[in-house]
Design a protein around this motif. Sequence first.
Motif, PDB file in Angstrom:
ATOM      1  N   SER A  99       0.851  -1.193   0.000  1.00  0.00           N
ATOM      2  CA  SER A  99       0.000   0.000   0.000  1.00  0.00           C
ATOM      3  C   SER A  99       0.885   1.240   0.000  1.00  0.00           C
ATOM      4  CB  SER A  99      -0.903   0.009   1.233  1.00  0.00           C
ATOM      5  OG  SER A  99      -1.790  -1.083   1.213  1.00  0.00           O
ATOM      6  N   VAL A 100       0.688   2.101  -0.984  1.00  0.00           N
ATOM      7  CA  VAL A 100       1.511   3.305  -1.101  1.00  0.00           C
ATOM      8  C   VAL A 100       0.628   4.494  -1.446  1.00  0.00           C
ATOM      9  CG1 VAL A 100       3.574   2.031  -1.807  1.00  0.00           C
ATOM     10  CG2 VAL A 100       1.995   2.906  -3.548  1.00  0.00           C
ATOM     11  N   GLN A 101       1.193   5.662  -1.256  1.00  0.00           N
ATOM     12  CA  GLN A 101       0.495   6.877  -1.649  1.00  0.00           C
ATOM     13  C   GLN A 101       0.745   7.166  -3.123  1.00  0.00           C
ATOM     14  OE1 GLN A 101       2.004   9.802   1.151  1.00  0.00           O
ATOM     15  NE2 GLN A 101       0.190   9.520   2.447  1.00  0.00           N
ATOM     16  N   ALA A 102      -0.164   7.890  -3.711  1.00  0.00           N
ATOM     17  CA  ALA A 102      -0.018   8.267  -5.113  1.00  0.00           C
ATOM     18  C   ALA A 102       1.297   9.006  -5.326  1.00  0.00           C
ATOM     19  CB  ALA A 102      -1.188   9.139  -5.546  1.00  0.00           C
ATOM     20  N   GLY A 103       1.933   8.700  -6.443  1.00  0.00           N
ATOM     21  CA  GLY A 103       3.205   9.319  -6.778  1.00  0.00           C
ATOM     22  C   GLY A 103       4.415   8.501  -6.355  1.00  0.00           C
ATOM     23  N   ARG A 104       4.197   7.536  -5.502  1.00  0.00           N
ATOM     24  CA  ARG A 104       5.300   6.695  -5.043  1.00  0.00           C
ATOM     25  C   ARG A 104       5.557   5.548  -6.008  1.00  0.00           C
ATOM     26  NH1 ARG A 104       6.444   8.000   0.310  1.00  0.00           N
ATOM     27  NH2 ARG A 104       8.379   6.878  -0.080  1.00  0.00           N
ATOM     28  N   SER A 105       6.549   4.712  -5.666  1.00  0.00           N
ATOM     29  CA  SER A 105       6.976   3.621  -6.545  1.00  0.00           C
ATOM     30  C   SER A 105       6.946   2.273  -5.826  1.00  0.00           C
ATOM     31  CB  SER A 105       8.404   3.884  -7.044  1.00  0.00           C
ATOM     32  OG  SER A 105       8.490   5.092  -7.769  1.00  0.00           O
ATOM     33  N   LEU A 106       6.809   1.239  -6.600  1.00  0.00           N
ATOM     34  CA  LEU A 106       6.930  -0.136  -6.123  1.00  0.00           C
ATOM     35  C   LEU A 106       7.621  -0.957  -7.194  1.00  0.00           C
ATOM     36  CD1 LEU A 106       3.414  -0.994  -4.585  1.00  0.00           C
ATOM     37  CD2 LEU A 106       5.575  -0.823  -3.325  1.00  0.00           C
ATOM     38  N   ARG A 129       5.532   5.027 -17.200  1.00  0.00           N
ATOM     39  CA  ARG A 129       5.571   4.907 -15.742  1.00  0.00           C
ATOM     40  C   ARG A 129       6.031   3.520 -15.280  1.00  0.00           C
ATOM     41  NH1 ARG A 129       1.025   5.117 -12.910  1.00  0.00           N
ATOM     42  NH2 ARG A 129      -0.324   4.343 -14.603  1.00  0.00           N
ATOM     43  N   PHE A 130       5.653   2.487 -16.005  1.00  0.00           N
ATOM     44  CA  PHE A 130       6.007   1.120 -15.632  1.00  0.00           C
ATOM     45  C   PHE A 130       7.062   0.588 -16.590  1.00  0.00           C
ATOM     46  CE2 PHE A 130       1.727  -0.303 -13.530  1.00  0.00           C
ATOM     47  CZ  PHE A 130       1.746   0.827 -12.742  1.00  0.00           C
ATOM     48  N   THR A 131       7.941  -0.259 -16.052  1.00  0.00           N
ATOM     49  CA  THR A 131       8.970  -0.888 -16.871  1.00  0.00           C
ATOM     50  C   THR A 131       9.051  -2.368 -16.525  1.00  0.00           C
ATOM     51  OG1 THR A 131      10.273   1.164 -16.925  1.00  0.00           O
ATOM     52  CG2 THR A 131      11.402  -0.876 -17.524  1.00  0.00           C
ATOM     53  N   ILE A 132       8.926  -3.202 -17.531  1.00  0.00           N
ATOM     54  CA  ILE A 132       9.066  -4.642 -17.343  1.00  0.00           C
ATOM     55  C   ILE A 132      10.492  -5.033 -17.722  1.00  0.00           C
ATOM     56  CG2 ILE A 132       8.241  -5.170 -19.683  1.00  0.00           C
ATOM     57  CD1 ILE A 132       6.930  -7.704 -18.516  1.00  0.00           C
ATOM     58  N   ASN A 141       6.445   3.331 -11.296  1.00  0.00           N
ATOM     59  CA  ASN A 141       6.727   4.682 -10.802  1.00  0.00           C
ATOM     60  C   ASN A 141       5.503   5.571 -10.957  1.00  0.00           C
ATOM     61  OD1 ASN A 141       9.522   4.094 -10.260  1.00  0.00           O
ATOM     62  ND2 ASN A 141       9.896   4.259 -12.468  1.00  0.00           N
ATOM     63  N   ASN A 142       5.487   6.660 -10.181  1.00  0.00           N
ATOM     64  CA  ASN A 142       4.388   7.619 -10.248  1.00  0.00           C
ATOM     65  C   ASN A 142       3.036   6.900 -10.200  1.00  0.00           C
ATOM     66  OD1 ASN A 142       3.066  10.075 -10.486  1.00  0.00           O
ATOM     67  ND2 ASN A 142       3.217  10.108 -12.729  1.00  0.00           N
ATOM     68  N   LEU A 143       2.864   6.065  -9.202  1.00  0.00           N
ATOM     69  CA  LEU A 143       1.640   5.276  -9.084  1.00  0.00           C
ATOM     70  C   LEU A 143       0.421   6.152  -8.878  1.00  0.00           C
ATOM     71  CD1 LEU A 143       3.107   2.343  -7.015  1.00  0.00           C
ATOM     72  CD2 LEU A 143       1.852   2.075  -9.160  1.00  0.00           C
ATOM     73  N   LYS A 144      -0.688   5.689  -9.428  1.00  0.00           N
ATOM     74  CA  LYS A 144      -1.952   6.411  -9.336  1.00  0.00           C
ATOM     75  C   LYS A 144      -2.995   5.518  -8.679  1.00  0.00           C
ATOM     76  CE  LYS A 144      -0.937   8.745 -13.733  1.00  0.00           C
ATOM     77  NZ  LYS A 144      -1.431   9.033 -15.105  1.00  0.00           N
ATOM     78  N   PRO A 145      -4.041   6.094  -8.106  1.00  0.00           N
ATOM     79  CA  PRO A 145      -5.085   5.257  -7.483  1.00  0.00           C
ATOM     80  C   PRO A 145      -5.677   4.233  -8.463  1.00  0.00           C
ATOM     81  CG  PRO A 145      -5.323   7.516  -6.761  1.00  0.00           C
ATOM     82  CD  PRO A 145      -4.254   7.526  -7.816  1.00  0.00           C
ATOM     83  N   GLY A 190      -0.623 -13.933  -7.593  1.00  0.00           N
ATOM     84  CA  GLY A 190      -0.960 -12.516  -7.510  1.00  0.00           C
ATOM     85  C   GLY A 190      -0.403 -11.841  -6.269  1.00  0.00           C
ATOM     86  N   THR A 191      -0.197 -10.536  -6.401  1.00  0.00           N
ATOM     87  CA  THR A 191       0.229  -9.707  -5.283  1.00  0.00           C
ATOM     88  C   THR A 191      -0.562  -8.404  -5.333  1.00  0.00           C
ATOM     89  OG1 THR A 191       2.168  -8.743  -4.149  1.00  0.00           O
ATOM     90  CG2 THR A 191       2.176  -8.655  -6.544  1.00  0.00           C
ATOM     91  N   GLN A 192      -1.012  -7.952  -4.167  1.00  0.00           N
ATOM     92  CA  GLN A 192      -1.919  -6.816  -4.107  1.00  0.00           C
ATOM     93  C   GLN A 192      -1.153  -5.493  -4.101  1.00  0.00           C
ATOM     94  OE1 GLN A 192      -5.287  -6.732  -4.218  1.00  0.00           O
ATOM     95  NE2 GLN A 192      -5.242  -4.495  -4.116  1.00  0.00           N
ATOM     96  N   VAL A 193      -1.629  -4.574  -4.914  1.00  0.00           N
ATOM     97  CA  VAL A 193      -1.091  -3.205  -4.939  1.00  0.00           C
ATOM     98  C   VAL A 193      -2.251  -2.259  -4.663  1.00  0.00           C
ATOM     99  CG1 VAL A 193      -0.081  -1.401  -6.378  1.00  0.00           C
ATOM    100  CG2 VAL A 193       0.772  -3.753  -6.535  1.00  0.00           C
ATOM    101  N   THR A 194      -2.079  -1.418  -3.658  1.00  0.00           N
ATOM    102  CA  THR A 194      -3.106  -0.442  -3.304  1.00  0.00           C
ATOM    103  C   THR A 194      -2.477   0.948  -3.299  1.00  0.00           C
ATOM    104  OG1 THR A 194      -4.250  -2.062  -1.928  1.00  0.00           O
ATOM    105  CG2 THR A 194      -4.825   0.257  -1.613  1.00  0.00           C
ATOM    106  N   VAL A 195      -3.056   1.841  -4.080  1.00  0.00           N
ATOM    107  CA  VAL A 195      -2.539   3.212  -4.185  1.00  0.00           C
ATOM    108  C   VAL A 195      -3.629   4.167  -3.711  1.00  0.00           C
ATOM    109  CG1 VAL A 195      -1.485   4.935  -5.682  1.00  0.00           C
ATOM    110  CG2 VAL A 195      -1.181   2.494  -6.176  1.00  0.00           C
TER     111      VAL A 195
END
Length: 124
Positions: free
Chosen positions: A10-17, A65-68, A82-86, A118-123
């Motif tokens: 779980s991250v805030q918008a604009g952060r990276s994972l 924003r994303f790179t594989i 990067n620059n994650l959005k809700p 699967g892995t959960q991502v929450t923005v």
Amino acid sequence: VQLVESGGGSVQAGRSLRLSCVVSGYTYGDYCMGWFRQAPGKEREGVAAIDSDGSTSDADAVKGRFTISRDNDNNILYLEMNNLKPEDTGTYFCAADRETLRCTSARGEHDYFYWGQGTQVTVS
């Protein structure tokens, strides 16, 4: 054959994972690999794909924003986000298939044979 994702959170918008997918059980380098995501109440959608020769493809929603990437020596698939959005919130899955034709982000989920849990991502 086993695919195991990790790195969600779980991250805030604009952060990276960075998501990782450890692959075992087959010759990893020969396969088309992809990342998908599924938001609650929505269909699973392709995010990015990488071919056996290293060529990549990103969905328009994540382009720039994303790179594989893939580490063939250690059998790991990555998704740098990067620059994650809700609207990036969802369960992220890695997938693999031996067929490398049309290995792009537009490739449908039914064209992949192997899947992780699967892995959960929450923005927020």
